[in-house]
Design a protein around this motif. Structure first.
Motif, PDB file in Angstrom:
ATOM      1  N   LEU A 234       0.803  -1.218   0.000  1.00  0.00           N
ATOM      2  CA  LEU A 234       0.000   0.000   0.000  1.00  0.00           C
ATOM      3  C   LEU A 234       0.841   1.276   0.000  1.00  0.00           C
ATOM      4  N   GLN A 235       1.856   1.342   0.854  1.00  0.00           N
ATOM      5  CA  GLN A 235       2.653   2.569   0.906  1.00  0.00           C
ATOM      6  C   GLN A 235       3.373   2.857  -0.408  1.00  0.00           C
ATOM      7  N   PRO A 236       4.005   1.879  -1.045  1.00  0.00           N
ATOM      8  CA  PRO A 236       4.622   2.171  -2.343  1.00  0.00           C
ATOM      9  C   PRO A 236       3.621   2.634  -3.398  1.00  0.00           C
ATOM     10  N   LEU A 237       2.352   2.214  -3.277  1.00  0.00           N
ATOM     11  CA  LEU A 237       1.324   2.611  -4.233  1.00  0.00           C
ATOM     12  C   LEU A 237       0.720   3.975  -3.911  1.00  0.00           C
ATOM     13  N   GLY A 238       1.128   4.558  -2.780  1.00  0.00           N
ATOM     14  CA  GLY A 238       0.577   5.840  -2.380  1.00  0.00           C
ATOM     15  C   GLY A 238      -0.756   5.738  -1.674  1.00  0.00           C
ATOM     16  N   GLY A 239      -1.052   4.542  -1.128  1.00  0.00           N
ATOM     17  CA  GLY A 239      -2.329   4.328  -0.453  1.00  0.00           C
ATOM     18  C   GLY A 239      -2.137   3.974   1.006  1.00  0.00           C
ATOM     19  N   GLY A 240      -3.186   3.413   1.579  1.00  0.00           N
ATOM     20  CA  GLY A 240      -3.113   2.923   2.944  1.00  0.00           C
ATOM     21  C   GLY A 240      -3.795   3.783   3.980  1.00  0.00           C
ATOM     22  N   GLN A 241      -4.377   4.928   3.576  1.00  0.00           N
ATOM     23  CA  GLN A 241      -5.040   5.776   4.566  1.00  0.00           C
ATOM     24  C   GLN A 241      -6.278   5.052   5.106  1.00  0.00           C
ATOM     25  N   ASP A 242      -6.387   4.954   6.395  1.00  0.00           N
ATOM     26  CA  ASP A 242      -7.501   4.310   7.110  1.00  0.00           C
ATOM     27  C   ASP A 242      -7.565   2.798   6.884  1.00  0.00           C
ATOM     28  N   PHE A 243      -6.554   2.223   6.252  1.00  0.00           N
ATOM     29  CA  PHE A 243      -6.513   0.770   6.065  1.00  0.00           C
ATOM     30  C   PHE A 243      -6.398   0.076   7.421  1.00  0.00           C
ATOM     31  N   ARG A 244      -7.172  -0.977   7.590  1.00  0.00           N
ATOM     32  CA  ARG A 244      -7.088  -1.800   8.792  1.00  0.00           C
ATOM     33  C   ARG A 244      -7.266  -3.263   8.381  1.00  0.00           C
ATOM     34  N   TRP A 245      -6.617  -4.139   9.131  1.00  0.00           N
ATOM     35  CA  TRP A 245      -6.797  -5.577   8.912  1.00  0.00           C
ATOM     36  C   TRP A 245      -6.837  -6.201  10.306  1.00  0.00           C
ATOM     37  N   ALA A 246      -8.046  -6.521  10.751  1.00  0.00           N
ATOM     38  CA  ALA A 246      -8.262  -6.973  12.121  1.00  0.00           C
ATOM     39  C   ALA A 246      -8.483  -8.477  12.180  1.00  0.00           C
ATOM     40  N   GLY A 247      -8.055  -9.080  13.281  1.00  0.00           N
ATOM     41  CA  GLY A 247      -8.255 -10.501  13.506  1.00  0.00           C
ATOM     42  C   GLY A 247      -9.413 -10.772  14.444  1.00  0.00           C
ATOM     43  N   TYR A 248      -9.651 -12.042  14.708  1.00  0.00           N
ATOM     44  CA  TYR A 248     -10.659 -12.415  15.698  1.00  0.00           C
ATOM     45  C   TYR A 248     -10.147 -12.035  17.089  1.00  0.00           C
ATOM     46  N   ASP A 249     -11.075 -11.895  18.002  1.00  0.00           N
ATOM     47  CA  ASP A 249     -10.725 -11.449  19.350  1.00  0.00           C
ATOM     48  C   ASP A 249      -9.716 -12.378  20.027  1.00  0.00           C
ATOM     49  N   ASP A 250      -9.783 -13.680  19.698  1.00  0.00           N
ATOM     50  CA  ASP A 250      -8.914 -14.658  20.370  1.00  0.00           C
ATOM     51  C   ASP A 250      -7.802 -15.195  19.474  1.00  0.00           C
ATOM     52  N   ALA A 251      -7.562 -14.539  18.327  1.00  0.00           N
ATOM     53  CA  ALA A 251      -6.597 -15.071  17.362  1.00  0.00           C
ATOM     54  C   ALA A 251      -5.206 -14.472  17.573  1.00  0.00           C
ATOM     55  N   TRP A 252      -4.603 -14.819  18.692  1.00  0.00           N
ATOM     56  CA  TRP A 252      -3.285 -14.280  19.034  1.00  0.00           C
ATOM     57  C   TRP A 252      -2.285 -15.419  19.199  1.00  0.00           C
ATOM     58  N   VAL A 253      -1.061 -15.173  18.753  1.00  0.00           N
ATOM     59  CA  VAL A 253       0.028 -16.135  18.922  1.00  0.00           C
ATOM     60  C   VAL A 253       1.257 -15.375  19.402  1.00  0.00           C
ATOM     61  N   GLU A 254       2.223 -16.115  19.907  1.00  0.00           N
ATOM     62  CA  GLU A 254       3.487 -15.501  20.318  1.00  0.00           C
ATOM     63  C   GLU A 254       4.592 -16.008  19.400  1.00  0.00           C
TER      64      GLU A 254
ATOM     65  N   ASP B 114       8.729 -15.230  18.515  1.00  0.00           N
ATOM     66  CA  ASP B 114       9.959 -14.538  18.928  1.00  0.00           C
ATOM     67  C   ASP B 114       9.716 -13.632  20.143  1.00  0.00           C
ATOM     68  N   GLY B 115       8.877 -14.114  21.048  1.00  0.00           N
ATOM     69  CA  GLY B 115       8.601 -13.370  22.265  1.00  0.00           C
ATOM     70  C   GLY B 115       7.636 -12.221  22.105  1.00  0.00           C
ATOM     71  N   GLN B 116       7.087 -12.049  20.913  1.00  0.00           N
ATOM     72  CA  GLN B 116       6.152 -10.965  20.657  1.00  0.00           C
ATOM     73  C   GLN B 116       4.752 -11.516  20.436  1.00  0.00           C
ATOM     74  N   ARG B 117       3.762 -10.881  21.027  1.00  0.00           N
ATOM     75  CA  ARG B 117       2.367 -11.281  20.836  1.00  0.00           C
ATOM     76  C   ARG B 117       1.837 -10.644  19.562  1.00  0.00           C
ATOM     77  N   MET B 118       1.329 -11.464  18.643  1.00  0.00           N
ATOM     78  CA  MET B 118       0.858 -10.980  17.349  1.00  0.00           C
ATOM     79  C   MET B 118      -0.514 -11.567  17.048  1.00  0.00           C
ATOM     80  N   GLN B 119      -1.333 -10.775  16.367  1.00  0.00           N
ATOM     81  CA  GLN B 119      -2.667 -11.243  15.982  1.00  0.00           C
ATOM     82  C   GLN B 119      -2.630 -11.818  14.570  1.00  0.00           C
ATOM     83  N   SER B 120      -3.181 -13.006  14.423  1.00  0.00           N
ATOM     84  CA  SER B 120      -3.342 -13.594  13.099  1.00  0.00           C
ATOM     85  C   SER B 120      -4.630 -13.049  12.490  1.00  0.00           C
ATOM     86  N   VAL B 121      -4.601 -12.687  11.212  1.00  0.00           N
ATOM     87  CA  VAL B 121      -5.756 -12.039  10.580  1.00  0.00           C
ATOM     88  C   VAL B 121      -6.445 -12.990   9.616  1.00  0.00           C
ATOM     89  N   PRO B 122      -7.767 -12.893   9.470  1.00  0.00           N
ATOM     90  CA  PRO B 122      -8.482 -13.775   8.557  1.00  0.00           C
ATOM     91  C   PRO B 122      -8.440 -13.271   7.120  1.00  0.00           C
TER      92      PRO B 122
END
Length: 349
Positions: free
Chosen positions: A203-223, A225-233
């Protein structure tokens, strides 16, 4: 310049019959209602939508727009194609070989048993994986026997009723749980949240991405490399998913129409973009998380070179190499999509 006024009027006259605010009539909003309980509920965030909107580009230039093309709205399964783009970026970075078994590179995330260990990235991308398991509480069986509007094969059984699984690569079935498992695998491959990767690499190279969001399920989290990250559908079937503007959808479609090249830089490998358009051997209407029109089966009035990203709720992103055109329409009643395509095709000549 082609006159698209009839096509735009057709789209605006046929808005999808979903309420604009999902909270106002939740039983008439979305596609999760047809799932067997207890899976017929939202598991991630959703938000109110705008009305019918769209963008048309010819030769890389915007020639028409309507509605609110800069509004970021949920786009349902158009997000599946974005996973295919991320897989192409991973391939370019040497992170995957499409014919490699996923279990070889990513043990311990759900591809290790005798059935699933045969699955390759290509199987996941063409929806022939037959992956079996549970992804963030959702079993693959929820989507057994599912049919969607552009699937030409006759019904095989009742949705959600267990069927005998075939060997990976030998049976095509549209299945959101398996797509979510692909997304989880890509997260482990990049070891970074996929929305960040998509924003930075596309998106950024294309000049876009304003208000872009990509959300996962409430319980779709994994760890990782020690970091908590949300998996997205790869869609909004059970909530979450991609919110993006029609103009950004058109930017992405233009990138694909141009073979992954933008402003002199190859954002996606040209060969990968070409492979996304090759028909699946056992489902020739489908490529790599894209819909194909080689036989005219999707839309008889569209060119046979046309290919599409499609999402529930009336989201169509149409790439037409024959006319060097990109067409995006949102919240169009699918029952009237063929009429819209006909009017656009008539204007394109």
């Amino acid at each position: 310049m082609p006159d698209f006024s009839q096509a735009i009027a057709h789209a605006q006259a046929h808005e999808v019959p979903w309420p604009r605010d999902p909270a106002s009539a939740p039983e008439r909003w979305g596609v999760h209602h047809v799932d067997p309980p207890p899976y017929n509920r939202l598991r991630g965030p959703v938000h109110p939508r705008g009305g019918v909107s769209g963008v048309i580009r010819i030769g890389g230039e915007e020639v028409a727009s309507w509605g609110t093309p800069d509004r970021a709205d949920l786009t349902y399964s158009v997000a599946k194609t974005y996973l295919a783009l991320l897989a192409g970026i991973a391939q370019a970075r040497g992170l995957l070989d499409p014919n490699e078994r996923i279990a070889q590179r990513l043990p311990g995330i759900g591809f290790d048993d005798a059935h699933n260990r045969e699955i390759t990235w290509a199987h996941m991308l063409e929806q022939t994986s037959e992956w079996q398991g549970t992804c963030f509480g959702m079993p693959d069986q929820v989507e057994h026997n599912r049919r969607v509007s552009h699937d030409p094969k006759p019904p095989q059984g009742v949705k959600g009723e267990a069927r005998v699984l075939q060997r990976p690569g030998t049976y095509w079935e549209y299945n959101d749980v398996r797509i979510n498992q692909l997304s989880l695998a890509l997260l482990h491959l990049f070891r970074r949240p996929l929305p960040q990767v998509f924003q930075e690499a596309v998106l950024q190279p294309l000049g876009g991405g304003q208000d872009f969001r990509w959300a996962g399920y409430d319980d779709a989290w994994v760890e990782i490399d020690g970091q908590r990250m949300q998996s997205v559908p790869g869609g909004t079937h059970w909530g979450g998913g991609v919110s993006i503007s029609a103009r950004d959808q058109a930017r992405i479609a233009q990138l694909l129409l141009d073979g992954g090249l933008h402003a002199g830089k190859q954002l996606l490998p040209r060969e990968w973009v070409a492979r996304m358009q090759q028909p699946c051997a056992i489902a020739p209407f489908y490529g790599w998380l894209t819909w194909l029109n080689a036989s005219g089966g999707m839309f008889k009035d569209a060119s046979r070179e046309s290919w599409f990203m499609v999402g529930a709720g009336g989201h169509y992103v149409w790439m037409d190499p024959a006319h060097d055109a990109v067409v995006v329409v949102r919240w169009l009643d699918p029952a009237h999509s063929a009429g819209f395509v006909r009017e656009v095709a008539r204007a394109l000549g």
